[in-house]
Design an enzyme around this catalytic site. Sequence first.
Site, mmCIF file in Angstrom:
data_model
loop_
_atom_site.group_PDB
_atom_site.id
_atom_site.type_symbol
_atom_site.label_atom_id
_atom_site.label_comp_id
_atom_site.label_asym_id
_atom_site.label_seq_id
_atom_site.Cartn_x
_atom_site.Cartn_y
_atom_site.Cartn_z
ATOM 1 N N THR A 127 0.859 -1.188 0.000
ATOM 2 C CA THR A 127 0.000 0.000 0.000
ATOM 3 C C THR A 127 0.889 1.230 0.000
ATOM 4 O OG1 THR A 127 -1.655 -1.214 1.231
ATOM 5 C CG2 THR A 127 -1.820 1.197 1.268
ATOM 6 N N GLU A 157 -3.390 -4.812 -3.015
ATOM 7 C CA GLU A 157 -3.933 -6.030 -2.426
ATOM 8 C C GLU A 157 -5.023 -5.645 -1.418
ATOM 9 O OE1 GLU A 157 -3.154 -9.404 -3.170
ATOM 10 O OE2 GLU A 157 -5.019 -9.229 -2.060
ATOM 11 N N GLY A 259 -17.559 -0.633 18.665
ATOM 12 C CA GLY A 259 -16.707 -1.238 19.685
ATOM 13 C C GLY A 259 -15.571 -0.321 20.083
ATOM 14 N N CYS A 266 -2.909 -1.842 9.053
ATOM 15 C CA CYS A 266 -3.331 -1.197 7.798
ATOM 16 C C CYS A 266 -4.140 0.072 8.042
ATOM 17 C CB CYS A 266 -4.123 -2.178 6.964
ATOM 18 S SG CYS A 266 -3.122 -3.624 6.564
HETATM 19 C C1 UGA Z 1 -7.860 -4.304 6.114
HETATM 20 C C2 UGA Z 1 -8.846 -4.328 4.930
HETATM 21 O O1 UGA Z 1 -10.082 -4.867 5.351
HETATM 22 C C3 UGA Z 1 -8.283 -5.155 3.767
HETATM 23 O O2 UGA Z 1 -9.161 -5.077 2.655
HETATM 24 C C4 UGA Z 1 -6.921 -4.594 3.387
HETATM 25 O O3 UGA Z 1 -6.324 -5.348 2.347
HETATM 26 C C5 UGA Z 1 -6.003 -4.608 4.590
HETATM 27 O O4 UGA Z 1 -6.599 -3.823 5.656
HETATM 28 C C6 UGA Z 1 -4.691 -4.019 4.187
HETATM 29 O O5 UGA Z 1 -4.660 -2.868 3.762
HETATM 30 O O6 UGA Z 1 -3.683 -4.749 4.157
HETATM 31 P P1 UGA Z 1 -7.246 -6.028 8.082
HETATM 32 O O7 UGA Z 1 -6.330 -4.967 8.604
HETATM 33 O O8 UGA Z 1 -6.762 -7.429 7.978
HETATM 34 O O9 UGA Z 1 -7.736 -5.635 6.588
HETATM 35 O O10 UGA Z 1 -8.497 -6.032 9.038
HETATM 36 P P2 UGA Z 1 -10.076 -5.794 8.946
HETATM 37 O O11 UGA Z 1 -10.753 -7.096 8.927
HETATM 38 O O12 UGA Z 1 -10.413 -4.844 7.887
HETATM 39 O O13 UGA Z 1 -10.315 -5.113 10.363
HETATM 40 C C7 UGA Z 1 -9.628 -3.896 10.726
HETATM 41 C C8 UGA Z 1 -10.035 -3.440 12.102
HETATM 42 O O14 UGA Z 1 -11.353 -2.920 12.081
HETATM 43 C C9 UGA Z 1 -10.031 -4.531 13.190
HETATM 44 O O15 UGA Z 1 -9.423 -4.020 14.352
HETATM 45 C C10 UGA Z 1 -11.493 -4.810 13.440
HETATM 46 O O16 UGA Z 1 -11.746 -5.253 14.745
HETATM 47 C C11 UGA Z 1 -12.099 -3.432 13.180
HETATM 48 N N1 UGA Z 1 -13.513 -3.462 12.797
HETATM 49 C C12 UGA Z 1 -13.899 -4.054 11.637
HETATM 50 C C13 UGA Z 1 -14.449 -2.856 13.619
HETATM 51 O O17 UGA Z 1 -14.124 -2.298 14.687
HETATM 52 N N2 UGA Z 1 -15.762 -2.862 13.229
HETATM 53 C C14 UGA Z 1 -16.167 -3.438 12.077
HETATM 54 O O18 UGA Z 1 -17.381 -3.388 11.797
HETATM 55 C C15 UGA Z 1 -15.220 -4.048 11.262
#
Ligand code: UGA
Length: 438
Positions: A127, A157, A259, A266
């Site tokens: 990124t 990605e 939350g 990321c």
């Molecule tokens: C995120 C993006 O979702 C991916 O598409 C992207 O490729 C990636 O970053 C990156 O740039 O490499 P990731 O960091 O693995 O992926 O995690 P997520 O599943 O997106 O969750 C991120 C954070 O948001 C977590 O701490 C999660 O607990 C929080 N979250 C997620 C919430 O607090 N509420 C939600 O409704 C969803």
Amino acid sequence: MKTARKYKICVVGAGHVGLVAAACFSKLGHKVVCVDNNRSKIQMLKGMSMPFHEPGLESLVKSAVKRRNLEFLFSLTEGIRSSEVIFIAVGTPPKKDGSADLSSVENVAHAAAKNLNSYKLVVSKSTVPVQTGKRIQEIIKNNKKNGLKFDVASNPEFLREGRAIYDFFYPDRIVLGVESKRAENILRGIYSSVKAPFVVTDINTAELIKHASNSFLATKISFINAVSRVCDLAGADIEKVSKAMGMDRRIGSKFLQAGIGYGGFCFPKDIEAFAYISEELGYKFGLLREVRNINQGQVIYFLRKIKKKLGSLKNKKLAVLGLSFKPGTDDMRFAPAVKIVEALSKEGARLSLYDPKSMDKSKRVLKRIKKIKFFKSPYVAASGAECLCFLTEWDEFRRLDLKRLRKIMDYPLIADGRNMLDKKKVLMAGFEYFGIGR
Ligand code: UGA
């Protein structure tokens, strides 16, 4: 999943994005070398042990190595010289001012220029801020020593930690930022057996799509977190608000879970980097600053709620369940749990910690924090505690025996930082309960 033409690919960086991409490209039938400048990481991988937890990765790597489709190398020179396509998947960590540190990306560009022994396509998967591709192009053009041709492309990605393999093979879209038909055809060829729409753009646009996507997802989270604060003040239920909002297909139900906020390597860094580059280009992206402020405020708000219930925390025992930044991973980077544990310890609380996957990493990350102990079972951690804090929504926590917990705790308080428990059941088991906005 086999692709018609096999490409010789070098993936630079064996982090989450790089290692997953390397393993998945080899599964598609390509010949892949994965290079990293961290010798011990390469040694680990040669010995078939994974540097981080990602479901399905180990077996994919093992079978690719066995089929001789995947090799791990320390030498960037060798990796580049033996490949036609070089994917840059190195880290772009945040600098103090919030901008992305592109020195690792630039190093790979220099190495590509020095080792241009045939046509090469250099693709950025990391990124990066918009206009980084241009910088890579310039570096290679100004430093190459021969007339051989090369192309630069951007292929951001979108995979999520914990679901990375699935996301790689079943993406919503594959974004290709290219400036020549040759580069486009190679990238289309590499992904030809992945069933997903291609979005073909120029390089700047592709880079921007990635920053904009992560920032928008973070904005959704901060928006719902802000609404959760109003819910608490008004006596409304954020879970129902979020559900009903999400049923509107224009809004969508994903990333509306209130939350203690988002973490991981990321979102926090990408929001900063996107705000920074936007300002550099002349647009003050105030919305993104507010997204970050709301996110940071959620942790403080959660701590305030605990103190409101328990008063002084000095020498009180609190149990913390869940430490990784989200379930399905052992990643602790920018995990809200780290801030919460630090703050609770500063208040003089004694903390017992448990996480299903990130105990080893947590011990390293939290080693300077006073009065913390790690336990192998949530029940042992909860024993004698006056508050049970849920900080990561691991599925196994939903199956905990509430009655048993009630018996072993000294005071029956549950602080649900992820709104993950059934509030009615918790109350019926004799607990006091608070979530965020419900
Ligand atoms: C995120 C993006 O979702 C991916 O598409 C992207 O490729 C990636 O970053 C990156 O740039 O490499 P990731 O960091 O693995 O992926 O995690 P997520 O599943 O997106 O969750 C991120 C954070 O948001 C977590 O701490 C999660 O607990 C929080 N979250 C997620 C919430 O607090 N509420 C939600 O409704 C969803």
